[in-house]
Design a protein around this motif. Structure first.
Motif, mmCIF file in Angstrom:
data_model
loop_
_atom_site.group_PDB
_atom_site.id
_atom_site.type_symbol
_atom_site.label_atom_id
_atom_site.label_comp_id
_atom_site.label_asym_id
_atom_site.label_seq_id
_atom_site.Cartn_x
_atom_site.Cartn_y
_atom_site.Cartn_z
ATOM 1 N N LEU A 80 -81.684 -56.499 77.714
ATOM 2 C CA LEU A 80 -81.112 -55.952 76.480
ATOM 3 C C LEU A 80 -79.722 -56.531 76.228
ATOM 4 N N LYS A 81 -78.896 -56.579 77.255
ATOM 5 C CA LYS A 81 -77.549 -57.143 77.106
ATOM 6 C C LYS A 81 -77.613 -58.650 76.904
ATOM 7 N N GLY A 82 -78.688 -59.260 77.339
ATOM 8 C CA GLY A 82 -78.823 -60.702 77.267
ATOM 9 C C GLY A 82 -79.267 -61.233 75.915
ATOM 10 N N ARG A 83 -79.495 -60.354 74.946
ATOM 11 C CA ARG A 83 -79.916 -60.838 73.621
ATOM 12 C C ARG A 83 -78.888 -61.799 73.028
ATOM 13 N N MET A 84 -77.608 -61.417 73.091
ATOM 14 C CA MET A 84 -76.557 -62.282 72.559
ATOM 15 C C MET A 84 -76.464 -63.570 73.390
ATOM 16 N N VAL A 85 -76.644 -63.432 74.684
ATOM 17 C CA VAL A 85 -76.571 -64.604 75.562
ATOM 18 C C VAL A 85 -77.733 -65.544 75.268
ATOM 19 N N ARG A 86 -78.910 -64.976 75.043
ATOM 20 C CA ARG A 86 -80.081 -65.809 74.730
ATOM 21 C C ARG A 86 -79.843 -66.597 73.440
ATOM 22 N N LYS A 87 -79.215 -65.937 72.468
ATOM 23 C CA LYS A 87 -79.008 -66.575 71.167
ATOM 24 C C LYS A 87 -77.910 -67.638 71.230
ATOM 25 N N TYR A 88 -76.782 -67.319 71.865
ATOM 26 C CA TYR A 88 -75.628 -68.223 71.854
ATOM 27 C C TYR A 88 -75.397 -68.945 73.174
ATOM 28 N N ARG A 89 -76.226 -68.704 74.172
ATOM 29 C CA ARG A 89 -76.152 -69.294 75.516
ATOM 30 C C ARG A 89 -74.768 -69.155 76.140
ATOM 31 N N ILE A 90 -74.028 -70.224 76.289
ATOM 32 C CA ILE A 90 -72.777 -70.201 77.040
ATOM 33 C C ILE A 90 -71.731 -69.344 76.327
ATOM 34 N N LEU A 91 -71.581 -69.517 75.033
ATOM 35 C CA LEU A 91 -70.615 -68.713 74.281
ATOM 36 C C LEU A 91 -70.970 -67.230 74.371
ATOM 37 N N GLY A 92 -72.239 -66.917 74.309
ATOM 38 C CA GLY A 92 -72.683 -65.531 74.438
ATOM 39 C C GLY A 92 -72.343 -64.952 75.802
ATOM 40 N N LEU A 93 -72.508 -65.735 76.849
ATOM 41 C CA LEU A 93 -72.171 -65.285 78.202
ATOM 42 C C LEU A 93 -70.659 -65.084 78.334
ATOM 43 N N VAL A 94 -69.873 -66.001 77.787
ATOM 44 C CA VAL A 94 -68.413 -65.854 77.806
ATOM 45 C C VAL A 94 -68.018 -64.557 77.106
ATOM 46 N N LEU A 95 -68.571 -64.316 75.929
ATOM 47 C CA LEU A 95 -68.223 -63.108 75.166
ATOM 48 C C LEU A 95 -68.676 -61.831 75.862
ATOM 49 N N LEU A 96 -69.847 -61.858 76.483
ATOM 50 C CA LEU A 96 -70.333 -60.685 77.214
ATOM 51 C C LEU A 96 -69.366 -60.317 78.329
ATOM 52 N N VAL A 97 -68.862 -61.299 79.027
ATOM 53 C CA VAL A 97 -67.943 -61.046 80.136
ATOM 54 C C VAL A 97 -66.550 -60.714 79.620
ATOM 55 N N ALA A 98 -66.129 -61.324 78.509
ATOM 56 C CA ALA A 98 -64.754 -61.196 78.016
ATOM 57 C C ALA A 98 -64.456 -59.848 77.368
ATOM 58 N N VAL A 99 -65.440 -59.196 76.802
ATOM 59 C CA VAL A 99 -65.184 -57.925 76.123
ATOM 60 C C VAL A 99 -64.862 -56.865 77.163
ATOM 61 N N PRO A 100 -63.628 -56.331 77.118
ATOM 62 C CA PRO A 100 -63.232 -55.367 78.164
ATOM 63 C C PRO A 100 -63.728 -53.945 77.877
ATOM 64 N N LEU A 101 -65.023 -53.768 77.889
ATOM 65 C CA LEU A 101 -65.626 -52.456 77.673
ATOM 66 C C LEU A 101 -66.548 -52.124 78.841
ATOM 67 N N PRO A 102 -66.837 -50.851 79.041
ATOM 68 C CA PRO A 102 -67.800 -50.499 80.105
ATOM 69 C C PRO A 102 -69.156 -51.150 79.844
#
Length: 150
Positions: A80-102
């Motif tokens: 579920l969290k990987g939807r953005m990562v699947r769409k944007y690959r590396i940028l999506g992974l960077v953003l998933l890690v960078a957002v300082p939320l729980p």
């Protein structure tokens, strides 16, 4: 020195990560830049191990009925969290890690990278960039809330 080690180990924890370690370090008397640097290294320390060993650990834990169900839920959450990562690959992974939320961060990024079969040589730099961005954001928020920038 004790505060530096406590900040480092706090940043290694899955839920706390650097989002809790930086405010802790600053509150304990570390300079904000020192707290951020120590927290970044602490947060990145377990990532290669997670990327290398997660599948083996999950495979072993599936042999236990209750733990197998937990592993299934974790993988479902990662998808579920990987939807953005699947769409944007590396940028999506960077953003998933960078957002300082729980629910975001290096541990979640490593889990998502593993579930989506992103190779370590691609995932590790993306996670590192995300951790640095999150560290800068958390340090800025910590200094803003505390009203300090020594």
């Amino acid at each position: 020195m004790k505060t530096i080690w406590m900040t480092f180990f706090m940043a290694m924890l899955p839920v706390v990560e650097l989002r809790g370690a930086i405010p802790f370090g600053v509150a304990a008397g570390l300079h904000p830049l020192t707290a951020m640097a120590v927290a970044i290294f602490g947060n990145l320390f377990p990532v290669p191990l997670i990327l290398l060993l997660l599948r083996r650990v999950f495979r072993w834990l599936r042999h236990f009925p209750r733990l197998g169900a937990l592993i299934g839920r974790l993988e479902c959450r990662a998808h579920l969290k990987g939807r953005m990562v699947r769409k944007y690959r590396i940028l999506g992974l960077v953003l998933l890690v960078a957002v300082p939320l729980p629910g975001t961060g290096a541990w979640t990024g490593a889990l998502v990278a593993d579930v989506l079969d992103i190779r370590m040589r691609t995932a590790l730099p993306a996670i590192a960039v995300g951790v640095v961005i999150a560290g800068l954001a958390v340090m800025a928020m910590t200094c803003g809330v505390a009203g300090i920038l020594r």
